[in-house]
Every structure is written in C-alpha cells, then in structure tokens.
Write an enzyme that holds these catalytic residues in place. Sequence first.
Site, PDB file in Angstrom:
ATOM      1  N   ASP A  92       0.847  -1.195   0.000  1.00 63.24           N
ATOM      2  CA  ASP A  92       0.000   0.000   0.000  1.00 63.24           C
ATOM      3  C   ASP A  92       0.877   1.238   0.000  1.00 63.24           C
ATOM      4  O   ASP A  92       2.045   1.196   0.396  1.00 63.24           O
ATOM      5  CB  ASP A  92      -0.963  -0.007   1.186  1.00 63.24           C
ATOM      6  CG  ASP A  92      -0.252   0.162   2.521  1.00 63.24           C
ATOM      7  OD1 ASP A  92       0.696  -0.611   2.777  1.00 63.24           O
ATOM      8  OD2 ASP A  92      -0.618   1.057   3.307  1.00 63.24           O
ATOM      9  N   GLU A 157      -0.099  -0.578   5.816  1.00 69.53           N
ATOM     10  CA  GLU A 157       0.919   0.022   6.677  1.00 69.53           C
ATOM     11  C   GLU A 157       0.756   1.534   6.772  1.00 69.53           C
ATOM     12  O   GLU A 157       0.921   2.120   7.840  1.00 69.53           O
ATOM     13  CB  GLU A 157       2.314  -0.325   6.144  1.00 69.53           C
ATOM     14  CG  GLU A 157       3.448  -0.019   7.117  1.00 69.53           C
ATOM     15  CD  GLU A 157       3.941   1.428   7.045  1.00 69.53           C
ATOM     16  OE1 GLU A 157       4.611   1.876   7.991  1.00 69.53           O
ATOM     17  OE2 GLU A 157       3.655   2.110   6.031  1.00 69.53           O
TER      18      GLU A 157
END
Length: 450
Positions: A92, A157
């Site tokens: 991500d 994250e």
Amino acid sequence: MTTEKLRRAVRDLMPRARQDLAELVAMRSVADERAFPPEECEAAAQWVLGAFRDEGFADIEAIETDDGSAAVIGRRPGPQGAPTVLLYCHYDVQPPGDEELWGSPPFTLTERDGRWYGRGAADCKGNLVMHLTALRALDALELDTSVNVTIVAEGSEETGAGGLEHLVRARPELFAADVVLVADTGNTEVGRPTITTSLRGMANVVVHVTALAGEVHSGVFGGPAPDAVAALVHILATLHDTEGNTTVNGLAREQFWGGVEYDEKRFRADAGVLDGVELIGTGSVADRVWARPAVTIVGIDCPPVVGSAAAISPSASARLNLRVPPGTDPIRAQELLTAHLEAAAPWGVCVKVVPEATGSPFSASTTGPGFAALTSALGQAYGAEVGFAGQGGSIPLCSALAEQFPDAEIALIGVEEPLCRIHAPDESVDPNEIEALAVAEALFLGTYGA
C-alpha cells in the site's frame, strides 16, 4: 558463492525489476476506500501473491486482516533444520496529494536523471521488488537459500490501522522467525549501507476548539468576541519553546543519540530547508530527529484564505502527530499531550481532544549472529562500512514482533534514502539502491545459517 557472480546476476535482472516496479506503481493501492477504489489494493495483493508464488512460495495466501486489508504471507522452505528469515514489505502507498506538484504522473513510473519516479517507487514497492530480485538472483545461479524464507507483504501500513499487528498476536505461527528483515527504511545517503536500529513511536490526536455559537461579523463583534482560530493558534504555540524544542508538559526531551551522526548540511539538503532558515531545536541533528520527541501540526481546519469573509470563526481544529523515542510509552505521551492542550486553552474556550492511533517505539539489539551476517553482506555488496542509524518514522509491526518473539533478531533496511522524498510529491528511488541491496540480501539468504 561469490559477491561478483551475484552482482552480475542482479544487474541482469534490473530490467525485469524496472518492469515489475512499473506494474506495481500503476496500481493505485491507497488503503482508503473514501478516495481510492479497493479493487486497486486487491489487484496489488494478487500481483504480489503471484510473483512470490512463482519464486517458490507454494504455501502462500492473501489473508484478510481485521482492518479489511489483505496481508500476503507465504513460506519457501530451506534445508532441514535451517533457521527462518522473514522478509517484510508493504504494497500500500500514500495518496499522491496534489498531482500538479509532481513532475510526472504519480502512478506512472518515469525515469528522470537516473532515478525512477512514482508513488511507492521507494515506499515500499521498491523494497518489494528488491526482495523479488534477490530471490531471483539466487535462482538464476541455481543457488538455494540456506534458510527457510517467509514473506510478509502488508496492505495497510500507511493507514496505521493495525491489522497486521493484530494478526501477529492472533496467529503468531505465521510470523515465527529467527531473523526479520524489515525492508521499509533505508541508507543515510545513496551508496552508504545502513541498518536502522531505532524507531520513534507515534501518538496522534485531533484538538477541537469552540468559542461561539456561530459565526459573527468581525466589525460588529471583533475585540471582545473570542476567535476560535486565534485560541487554537495560542494553544499550538505552546508546543514549542523559542528555540523550537518540543515542549509537552511532563514529556522528557533531552535524550541523546549514540550512533552515527547526521551532518547538518546534509540534513538541510535532504529536508529542503531554504537558505537563511534555521533548523529548530537544540542538540545534534541526530539527537533531534532520532532520540527526542517531536510534535508536528499535520492539518488545520479553519476558513481558507480564498473565499474568507470578515467574520469571527466559532470553531477550529488541528491534527497533531507526536513522535516519541524508545523508552517513551506512546499512550502515556498521548495522555500528556492531551492534558497539555487542555491546560493551554485561553479565555475559557471549549477544548475537546480526540485521541487517534498510537505506535510503540522500537530499539533493536545488534549483537546477534543475524546482525553480524547482515552487516557482512551489506559491506560486501556496497564495498563500504556499514553504519547504524535511527529513524524518525514509526513501524508498529516491529514492536509487535519484538513482543511476540523476544529472541528474534529484527533489522531494518531498505531503498528509502533521503532523496526519495517518500510521502511527498515526486517520490523516487535510485535503482542502484535496489540493485546493491538485492545483492546484499541474496548474499545473506544464501549464506546465513549455512
């Protein structure tokens, strides 16, 4: 195994690494359904799963975490009785922000002046590609790893939602390892191999200030009527002293960093500090950026300049990000920050502080055999002495793993040197960092535990 053979194998793989990174950067895998379609994250997770399955991770799956993201976790077996090395990265990325500030489209990998530009090119898709390149180099030379390898690629994250940390506690067997290589930091400068041994934790809050029942005319009521924006500015001004040190009541702020120093001239260049503008705070740069608390105002809600009226604002808000060094409890720091904001309110205005996410700081041990082997591999790959540095950012997973596996060695490495401008417009990666780090990781995976 020779370093030069691995170096040649990795160099031959760099065109493939660039293509992989281009495909990954094109996926707008921002874990925020309010602004980006979740299909983009799902596609990135499936890409990662397929890529590592092709590299011998037959036992691999995308596991949904309790924050709704998918963590790609798999295992590639090594020799019987060999130690296990866990390789971490995340797929991500941060939102691109104002795309007008980019020199090229953020979701198109673009080469300029020898660097590869794109959102996630460094943080952290460049590290993901580095892991793949290291494994492929070993395969190209028909060399087996001397260890069992576990891959963990996280999908949230950047949001700090905590899904992977919760999964660590719920299913620890997925993460058990002797050595953990967290590829989400980087060298202090291009070509200078660095292992990060310290991470600051974080404690976020949003402070809301209310002073009036509604907006009123500044000409009619200005003077005695309390301005919520002015009250908020007053409160925020108490968070730093005249030298710029963070001054949250009750929070220690005189710690010292004992590792490599951060040259002030380099810091100024890395941070883009304008000529004539002073750095804030006292102590060495390393003290301030790695060992002491730092509060940042990351957002303010108040009337914008364009379209503003001659009116007194009834309310205003700010979002604060407090970074805390190892040895500081982030929850306690958040409580101290809340109390400080409430006590600093002028004129009896109403103050409401809403706590957000916290993340624990982390400090690694550097005395184990894994660190020794990794240090040697980095030194050989880069042809330079390895340094140990801190990191101002937070990676909550490190603390979760250290808590669950106290005997595991956790080392932080990566391609994210200061010129990468992670989280900012024009994020980029130096492909030489992907190449050199892949050589080092291949060396480590091929020799540690042998």
